[in-house]
Motif scaffolding. Sequence first.
Motif, PDB file in Angstrom:
ATOM      1  N   SER A  43      -8.131  13.207  10.085  1.00 32.04           N
ATOM      2  CA  SER A  43      -7.539  12.466  11.202  1.00 32.04           C
ATOM      3  C   SER A  43      -6.718  11.265  10.727  1.00 32.04           C
ATOM      4  N   LEU A  44      -6.656  11.061   9.416  1.00 38.76           N
ATOM      5  CA  LEU A  44      -5.920   9.915   8.882  1.00 38.76           C
ATOM      6  C   LEU A  44      -4.445   9.981   9.261  1.00 38.76           C
ATOM      7  N   SER A  45      -3.915   8.845   9.656  1.00 36.22           N
ATOM      8  CA  SER A  45      -2.491   8.758   9.964  1.00 36.22           C
ATOM      9  C   SER A  45      -1.695   8.534   8.682  1.00 36.22           C
ATOM     10  N   ALA A  46      -0.417   8.867   8.742  1.00 34.42           N
ATOM     11  CA  ALA A  46       0.475   8.531   7.632  1.00 34.42           C
ATOM     12  C   ALA A  46       0.598   7.013   7.553  1.00 34.42           C
ATOM     13  N   ILE A  47       0.798   6.511   6.340  1.00 33.39           N
ATOM     14  CA  ILE A  47       0.931   5.067   6.160  1.00 33.39           C
ATOM     15  C   ILE A  47       2.244   4.751   5.450  1.00 33.39           C
ATOM     16  N   LEU A  48       2.641   3.500   5.531  1.00 35.54           N
ATOM     17  CA  LEU A  48       3.796   3.038   4.776  1.00 35.54           C
ATOM     18  C   LEU A  48       3.339   2.670   3.369  1.00 35.54           C
ATOM     19  N   CYS A  49       3.998   3.247   2.378  1.00 38.95           N
ATOM     20  CA  CYS A  49       3.590   3.014   0.993  1.00 38.95           C
ATOM     21  C   CYS A  49       4.736   3.413   0.066  1.00 38.95           C
ATOM     22  N   TYR A  50       4.459   3.378  -1.219  1.00 41.04           N
ATOM     23  CA  TYR A  50       5.391   3.901  -2.222  1.00 41.04           C
ATOM     24  C   TYR A  50       4.797   5.226  -2.710  1.00 41.04           C
ATOM     25  N   PRO A  51       5.083   6.333  -2.029  1.00 34.98           N
ATOM     26  CA  PRO A  51       4.384   7.593  -2.302  1.00 34.98           C
ATOM     27  C   PRO A  51       4.544   8.109  -3.723  1.00 34.98           C
ATOM     28  N   ASP A  52       5.743   7.943  -4.312  1.00 32.50           N
ATOM     29  CA  ASP A  52       5.941   8.424  -5.681  1.00 32.50           C
ATOM     30  C   ASP A  52       5.020   7.693  -6.653  1.00 32.50           C
ATOM     31  N   GLN A  53       4.867   6.393  -6.416  1.00 34.77           N
ATOM     32  CA  GLN A  53       4.005   5.610  -7.301  1.00 34.77           C
ATOM     33  C   GLN A  53       2.530   5.943  -7.075  1.00 34.77           C
ATOM     34  N   LEU A  54       2.150   6.163  -5.823  1.00 35.29           N
ATOM     35  CA  LEU A  54       0.765   6.564  -5.563  1.00 35.29           C
ATOM     36  C   LEU A  54       0.467   7.920  -6.200  1.00 35.29           C
ATOM     37  N   ASN A  55       1.462   8.802  -6.244  1.00 37.97           N
ATOM     38  CA  ASN A  55       1.256  10.085  -6.919  1.00 37.97           C
ATOM     39  C   ASN A  55       0.955   9.880  -8.401  1.00 37.97           C
TER      40      ASN A  55
END
Length: 202
Positions: A86-98
């Motif tokens: 149920s988690l919503s999408a968040i604002l982040c730096y997705p490439d860096q989190l990967n």
Amino acid sequence: LLKDPEGEKILQTAYQFANLQTSTRNIVTAAERAAKVVFALKTYAHDDSSGNKTEANIIEGIDTILTLYYNQLKYGVDVIRNYDDSLSAILCYPDQLNQVWTNLIHNGIQAMESKGTLTIDVRQQDDQIKVSFTDSGKGIPPDVIPKIFQPFFTTKPPGEGSGLGLDIVKKIVDKHQGQIEVESVPGKTTFTVVLPMEIVSE
């Protein structure tokens, strides 16, 4: 059937048909796996050079990395996914989190020497997202834990580690104004990344 003059031919035909069905299923499975890997590679290689945070689903990012590590996982590592869907999408730096997920999954596989259980928990707690990676490896000695996020520190043999993986992980987590924690005993090591819930505005 065995007494029938044509019995042997019938059995042989049935056997060939069964093999054909199995081969077809294997081809379909391989094609689906290849499609997932291609998609994962395209997702992983995507570079957001704008410097701005973008909307991303944490679980999708983790599953992308697991797809890329499929061959290293399939022969000896059981992956347990405990996801809050149920988690919503968040604002982040997705490439860096990967990069964070890649380092933590890779380290977990190495710690277990590619044999064991990797448990991934993703859940929301208040206004934070907690992502935990738990491996069943030999553990990290207590005197080493305070040093693991220091640049160039590594316990791996010369030539096998730069000592920058966890340093980079911490810098990325800090950039997200988050935290990273580690707990370890023999047979169980858990890295937990805590990120603030920055929800996309409607």
